[in-house]
Design a protein around this motif. Structure first.
Motif, PDB file in Angstrom:
ATOM      1  N   GLN A  23      11.710  -3.055  -9.723  1.00  0.00           N
ATOM      2  CA  GLN A  23      12.197  -2.637  -8.416  1.00  0.00           C
ATOM      3  C   GLN A  23      13.650  -2.162  -8.427  1.00  0.00           C
ATOM      4  O   GLN A  23      14.056  -1.416  -7.538  1.00  0.00           O
ATOM      5  N   ILE A  39       5.201   5.195   2.076  1.00  0.00           N
ATOM      6  CA  ILE A  39       5.590   3.796   2.076  1.00  0.00           C
ATOM      7  C   ILE A  39       6.161   3.442   3.453  1.00  0.00           C
ATOM      8  O   ILE A  39       7.015   4.159   3.965  1.00  0.00           O
ATOM      9  N   ASN A  41       8.221   0.350   4.900  1.00  0.00           N
ATOM     10  CA  ASN A  41       8.886  -0.840   4.372  1.00  0.00           C
ATOM     11  C   ASN A  41       8.868  -2.006   5.351  1.00  0.00           C
ATOM     12  O   ASN A  41       8.273  -1.941   6.428  1.00  0.00           O
ATOM     13  N   THR A  70      12.189  -8.665  -4.032  1.00  0.00           N
ATOM     14  CA  THR A  70      10.896  -9.028  -3.475  1.00  0.00           C
ATOM     15  C   THR A  70       9.919  -9.395  -4.584  1.00  0.00           C
ATOM     16  O   THR A  70      10.049  -8.928  -5.717  1.00  0.00           O
ATOM     17  N   LYS A  91       4.013 -10.714   0.315  1.00  0.00           N
ATOM     18  CA  LYS A  91       5.324 -10.264  -0.164  1.00  0.00           C
ATOM     19  C   LYS A  91       6.369 -11.282   0.281  1.00  0.00           C
ATOM     20  O   LYS A  91       6.393 -11.688   1.436  1.00  0.00           O
ATOM     21  N   ILE A 111       1.680  -7.171   2.367  1.00  0.00           N
ATOM     22  CA  ILE A 111       1.782  -5.786   1.910  1.00  0.00           C
ATOM     23  C   ILE A 111       0.386  -5.338   1.502  1.00  0.00           C
ATOM     24  O   ILE A 111      -0.335  -6.067   0.811  1.00  0.00           O
ATOM     25  N   THR A 129       3.994  -2.715   4.709  1.00  0.00           N
ATOM     26  CA  THR A 129       4.383  -4.116   4.800  1.00  0.00           C
ATOM     27  C   THR A 129       4.484  -4.535   6.254  1.00  0.00           C
ATOM     28  O   THR A 129       5.095  -3.841   7.057  1.00  0.00           O
TER      29      THR A 129
END
Length: 134
Positions: A23, A39, A41, A70, A91, A111, A129
């Motif tokens: 990440q 994505i 978030n 994370t 997550k 997630i 998420t």
């Protein structure tokens, strides 16, 4: 579960592990996503496309957001076909920034990844998420 499904499930789970391990390594992180990835978030920001994800992730890594780490623990993998998987994971967010007390709405969330198999490699097409509020 057939041998192929077992291998694919292991490969999908490995992508989730690799994404969290890399990440903070921009190019490695991006390599697990498709060109048209989408994505959403933890705070609801939607990022669409690999180039945009690169810009957003680079800016985050150059800021105090790099101190947000994370993890994801896969709960379920479902295959919609031989080249599409839906992954549900928990997550967990570890925010080590000085102002972390008000920065995020929660410290954990669900997630959901949608993955596709391209040239025998699993890639993330979409990730969403949803914070778990207590």
């Amino acid at each position: 579960m057939s041998g192929i499904e077992q291998r694919d499930e292991a490969a999908v789970r490995q992508v989730v592990e690799d994404v969290q391990r890399h990440q903070n390594d921009l190019e490695e992180f991006l390599s697990f996503h498709t060109g048209d990835t989408s994505i959403v978030n933890f705070v609801g920001r939607r990022v669409r496309g690999l180039d945009t994800l690169r810009e957003v992730a680079k800016a985050a890594l150059e800021s105090s957001k790099a101190d947000i780490i994370t993890t994801a623990e896969v709960e379920d993998v479902r295959f919609l076909g031989p080249d599409v998987a839906i992954v549900a994971a928990v997550k967990r967010v570890f925010d080590k920034r000085a102002d972390a007390g008000t920065a995020l709405p929660a410290s954990s969330g669900w997630i959901t990844y949608v993955m596709t198999k391209e040239s025998d490699e699993w890639r993330i097409v979409s990730a969403q998420t949803t914070p778990i509020l207590t």
